[in-house]
Motif scaffolding. Structure first.
Motif, mmCIF file in Angstrom:
data_model
loop_
_atom_site.group_PDB
_atom_site.id
_atom_site.type_symbol
_atom_site.label_atom_id
_atom_site.label_comp_id
_atom_site.label_asym_id
_atom_site.label_seq_id
_atom_site.Cartn_x
_atom_site.Cartn_y
_atom_site.Cartn_z
ATOM 1 N N PRO A 65 0.791 -1.236 0.000
ATOM 2 C CA PRO A 65 0.000 0.000 0.000
ATOM 3 C C PRO A 65 0.819 1.280 0.000
ATOM 4 C CG PRO A 65 -0.110 -1.108 2.140
ATOM 5 C CD PRO A 65 0.538 -2.053 1.196
ATOM 6 N N THR A 66 2.098 1.205 0.419
ATOM 7 C CA THR A 66 2.936 2.396 0.437
ATOM 8 C C THR A 66 4.361 2.029 0.026
ATOM 9 O OG1 THR A 66 3.687 2.137 2.730
ATOM 10 C CG2 THR A 66 1.615 3.358 2.378
ATOM 11 N N LYS A 67 5.121 3.060 -0.345
ATOM 12 C CA LYS A 67 6.534 2.853 -0.658
ATOM 13 C C LYS A 67 7.289 2.408 0.588
ATOM 14 C CE LYS A 67 9.318 6.365 -1.850
ATOM 15 N NZ LYS A 67 10.127 7.350 -2.637
ATOM 16 N N HIS A 68 6.863 2.887 1.757
ATOM 17 C CA HIS A 68 7.506 2.498 3.014
ATOM 18 C C HIS A 68 7.369 0.990 3.247
ATOM 19 C CE1 HIS A 68 6.472 6.788 3.540
ATOM 20 N NE2 HIS A 68 7.601 6.856 4.218
ATOM 21 N N ALA A 69 6.169 0.474 3.003
ATOM 22 C CA ALA A 69 5.940 -0.961 3.190
ATOM 23 C C ALA A 69 6.764 -1.769 2.194
ATOM 24 C CB ALA A 69 4.460 -1.280 3.024
ATOM 25 N N TYR A 75 13.932 -5.186 2.396
ATOM 26 C CA TYR A 75 15.135 -5.266 3.231
ATOM 27 C C TYR A 75 15.074 -6.397 4.259
ATOM 28 C CZ TYR A 75 19.500 -3.287 4.924
ATOM 29 O OH TYR A 75 20.831 -3.093 5.224
ATOM 30 N N ALA A 76 13.889 -6.804 4.631
ATOM 31 C CA ALA A 76 13.732 -7.775 5.720
ATOM 32 C C ALA A 76 14.568 -9.040 5.560
ATOM 33 C CB ALA A 76 12.256 -8.129 5.885
ATOM 34 N N THR A 118 20.516 0.292 1.883
ATOM 35 C CA THR A 118 20.487 0.584 3.316
ATOM 36 C C THR A 118 20.229 2.062 3.562
ATOM 37 O OG1 THR A 118 22.040 -1.223 3.752
ATOM 38 C CG2 THR A 118 21.785 0.422 5.475
ATOM 39 N N ALA A 119 20.865 2.921 2.769
ATOM 40 C CA ALA A 119 20.621 4.356 2.898
ATOM 41 C C ALA A 119 19.161 4.677 2.593
ATOM 42 C CB ALA A 119 21.546 5.133 1.965
ATOM 43 N N ALA A 120 18.594 4.005 1.583
ATOM 44 C CA ALA A 120 17.191 4.216 1.245
ATOM 45 C C ALA A 120 16.287 3.798 2.398
ATOM 46 C CB ALA A 120 16.835 3.443 -0.019
ATOM 47 N N LEU A 147 8.760 -3.772 9.691
ATOM 48 C CA LEU A 147 8.977 -4.754 8.627
ATOM 49 C C LEU A 147 10.434 -5.189 8.542
ATOM 50 C CD1 LEU A 147 6.711 -3.042 5.971
ATOM 51 C CD2 LEU A 147 6.292 -5.267 7.036
ATOM 52 N N ALA A 148 11.343 -4.257 8.824
ATOM 53 C CA ALA A 148 12.782 -4.575 8.835
ATOM 54 C C ALA A 148 13.336 -4.171 10.202
ATOM 55 C CB ALA A 148 13.495 -3.830 7.713
#
Length: 230
Positions: A65-69, A75-76, A118-120, A147-148
């Protein structure tokens, strides 16, 4: 537990739909990994990921649903083996200094190997924190910090060491693990040429300087107790 032989077989249409959904999700994650890992956080949109995966933006948002998710899910898998290693160390009672040292070095290597990604992630976590103005809510599965969960392994090991008296009780494990991970994320962003060994040296010095300062005394060269230490 043996499968329920009385359960009706899955309909071909249902099985095909599930397979298609899994394939689409995998394509989105692979595309997101590549784009976040080359363009970074600000220059990557969910729409870009969707195009690279060959699906519509609506389909991408249906999965994430989002770029964050999306970046948290990407990364997880990189930190999951480290969490399992920490669990094993805690279960077997491995000396906490050794376990923490290995965790920090492994995280530093992962960060260096996937520096742009990682920076992202660090920018995504900072942006999410600014939006919520609150610590992570365990129920929020759109939060990249959940999530991570990069702090979890280190926090648990520090807690064990503080409980046993091997480490000083202050700062609390939740605070110190956050400091360590925040420093790692910042350095992934503003130290593009730093080696994993240099990052680990800084993180170990900060961490043990807080909860086991005697470990730093008389070690290393030029007052750098973890310089070249493996």
């Amino acid at each position: 537990m043996p499968p329920d032989e009385t359960a009706p077989p899955e309909e071909p249409r249902v099985r095909a739909a599930r397979t298609k959904r899994e394939r689409t999700r995998r394509a989105l994650l692979e595309s997101a990994d590549a784009l976040f890992g080359t363009r970074g956080w600000n220059q990557t949109r969910v729409e870009d990921v969707a195009a690279a995966a060959g699906v519509s933006p609506a389909t991408a948002y249906n999965h994430f649903p989002t770029k964050h998710a999306l970046i948290g899910t990407v990364y997880a898998p990189l930190i999951r083996p480290l969490a399992l290693s920490a669990e094993q160390d805690r279960r077997t009672g491995r000396p906490v200094v050794d376990a923490l040292s290995d965790q920090v070095r492994a995280l530093s290597r992962t960060s260096a190997r996937h520096r742009t990604l990682t920076a992202a992630l660090g920018l995504a976590m900072l942006d999410y924190t600014a939006r919520t103005t609150a610590p992570p809510d365990p129920q929020d599965q759109g939060d990249p910090r959940n999530l991570a969960p990069m702090t979890t392994a280190i926090e648990g090991l520090i807690e064990d060491g503080q409980r046993s008296g091997e480490l000083r009780p202050f700062p609390p494990a939740v605070e110190l693990s956050g400091i360590v991970i925040n420093l790692l994320l910042v350095r992934s962003l503003n130290r593009p040429d730093e080696t994993a060994e240099q990052t680990a040296e800084m993180l170990l010095t900060v961490m043990f300087g807080a909860v086991k300062p005697e470990l730093l005394a008389g070690r290393g060269v030029d007052g750098r107790p973890f310089s070249g230490d493996e």
